[in-house]
Design an enzyme around this catalytic site. Structure first.
Site, PDB file in Angstrom:
ATOM      1  NE  ARG A 265      -6.062   1.182   5.886  1.00 31.01           N
ATOM      2  CZ  ARG A 265      -6.803   0.261   6.507  1.00 31.01           C
ATOM      3  NH1 ARG A 265      -6.231  -0.655   7.259  1.00 31.01           N
ATOM      4  NH2 ARG A 265      -8.115   0.248   6.361  1.00 31.01           N
ATOM      5  CG  HIS A 269      -7.700   3.731   9.746  1.00 29.01           C
ATOM      6  ND1 HIS A 269      -7.776   4.410   8.544  1.00 29.01           N
ATOM      7  CD2 HIS A 269      -8.021   4.638  10.700  1.00 29.01           C
ATOM      8  CE1 HIS A 269      -8.129   5.665   8.771  1.00 29.01           C
ATOM      9  NE2 HIS A 269      -8.276   5.828  10.067  1.00 29.01           N
ATOM     10  CE1 TYR A 278     -10.414  -3.026   7.634  1.00 36.95           C
ATOM     11  CE2 TYR A 278     -10.664  -2.852  10.016  1.00 36.95           C
ATOM     12  CZ  TYR A 278      -9.986  -2.523   8.853  1.00 36.95           C
ATOM     13  OH  TYR A 278      -8.876  -1.692   8.914  1.00 36.95           O
TER      14      TYR A 278
END
Length: 367
Positions: A265, A269, A278
């Site tokens: 990805r 998100h 992160y």
């Protein structure tokens, strides 16, 4: 051939560690000879067109959300090959059960992009066109659509249909009980269902290494008694070939298959996420270098299928669809709140009447 997995399942149910790959990272054909890649030129060009259109519509949908026209949006940037390749080989009568990141699936199946926008806008009837195309509406709860896919496959068995169902799930969904139950039911009842796991490496901010101790997600198939296959999710031809084989196996009575499409990805998100909190820029750069669209473009050049005319046609269509999407979405009417209550039963119940009155009063106070 990939390294031996060390897992001994039923005959033919071993899992190769190395993903099936037909197009190398540099766009040249690989030496893989277990799967055919000899698709007609028009199909090869169609796959490219679908991938580019998906990328362009994805950008437009993110823009629409940033401008307040959508409540939320989950980008599929970087996963176009996994979605387009896996869907393009299926029959139009095969039922698809998506999660919330399957824009490439919707584009390939011919669902108008403004219907996708309507769903993210919160207009419930934006999903009507989905079922007309043998595609279930967007499923936001994680993994629940896997059970729906198995149920539909069991219904197809009882109706003596030769359709196949496909459950599209993410790597995070494999940690959910619903997906476990769906896999178990599918195997026990030998249903014509394919589980297509897009392993994009992150379940929101949780990396794959914190989700499972299995060697790969495809290895989970062994415990259910079904084949597990790993495929390069940034290679549209490999995804096409692996899904085509799994669908044919299911259609001929061979039962379910678990496919792990290894991809990434590239974006957040959802539009409410900040992935820089992160994951590292080095990781993102490493995967961005494997972007499926320039890689597939290089492949088309290498085999002599690419042309400037193809590129011009694709860009023109993508631009037209982006304009149509924006025109249909900006300022679109909000849903009539009465439909939330009147569409549940043939006659509205006293409880729903009370709830409707409460909502109307709350909305009136907010004006």
């Amino acid at each position: 051939m990939g390294q031996s997995s060390g897992f001994e399942g039923r005959e033919g149910f071993g899992v190769d560690w190395e993903p099936v790959q037909l197009i190398g990272a540099d766009g040249t054909p690989t030496g893989e000879d277990r799967f055919a890649r000899d698709l007609p030129d028009e199909t090869l060009c169609w796959l490219y067109e679908l991938m580019v259109i998906t990328r362009e519509l994805d950008i437009e949908l993110v823009n629409l959300q940033r401008q307040g026209e959508l409540a939320l949006f989950a980008s599929c940037r970087g996963q176009e090959a996994a979605q387009v390749g896996a869907t393009a080989c299926l029959r139009k009568t095969d039922w698809l059960f998506p999660q919330y990141r399957e824009l490439g699936v919707f584009v390939t199946r011919g669902i108008p992009p403004w219907h996708v926008a309507a769903a993210w806008r919160g207009t419930w009837n934006g999903g009507l066109e989905f079922t007309a195309k043998c595609c279930a509406p967007i499923s936001v709860p994680i993994g629940t659509q896997a059970l729906h896919a198995v149920g539909a496959a069991m219904a197809a068995q009882r109706l003596d249909e030769d359709s196949v169902t496909v459950a599209f799930v993410g790597d995070g969904a494999t940690s959910e009980g619903d997906v476990h139950e769906a896999l178990n039911f599918a195997a026990v009842f030998n249903t014509p269902c394919v589980f297509y796991v897009q392993n994009n490496q992150w379940a929101i901010s949780v990396p794959l290494s914190r989700q499972t101790a299995a060697p790969t997600l495809a290895h989970k198939a062994i415990g259910y008694g079904m084949p597990g296959v790993r495929v390069d999710g940034n290679d549209p031809l490999a995804c096409y070939a692996v899904m085509a084989e799994a669908a044919e196996r299911a259609r001929s009575g061979g039962g379910p298959t678990l496919i792990e499409a290894v991809t990434y990805r590239l974006g957040p998100h959802t539009t409410s996420d900040d992935p820089t909190r992160y994951r590292s820029s080095a990781e993102l750069d490493r995967w961005a270098a494997l972007d499926p669209i320039p890689r597939y473009r290089a492949y088309l050049r290498n085999i002599g299928v690419w042309s400037d005319r193809l590129d011009e046609r694709v860009i023109a269509r993508a631009k037209r669809l982006r304009t149509e999407l924006r025109d249909a979405t900006v300022g679109a009417a909000d849903v009539d709140i009465d439909e939330v209550f009147t569409a549940v039963y043939a006659e509205i119940t006293p409880e729903l009447q009370e709830q409707r009155a409460m909502l109307r009063a709350e909305l009136a106070r907010g004006r």
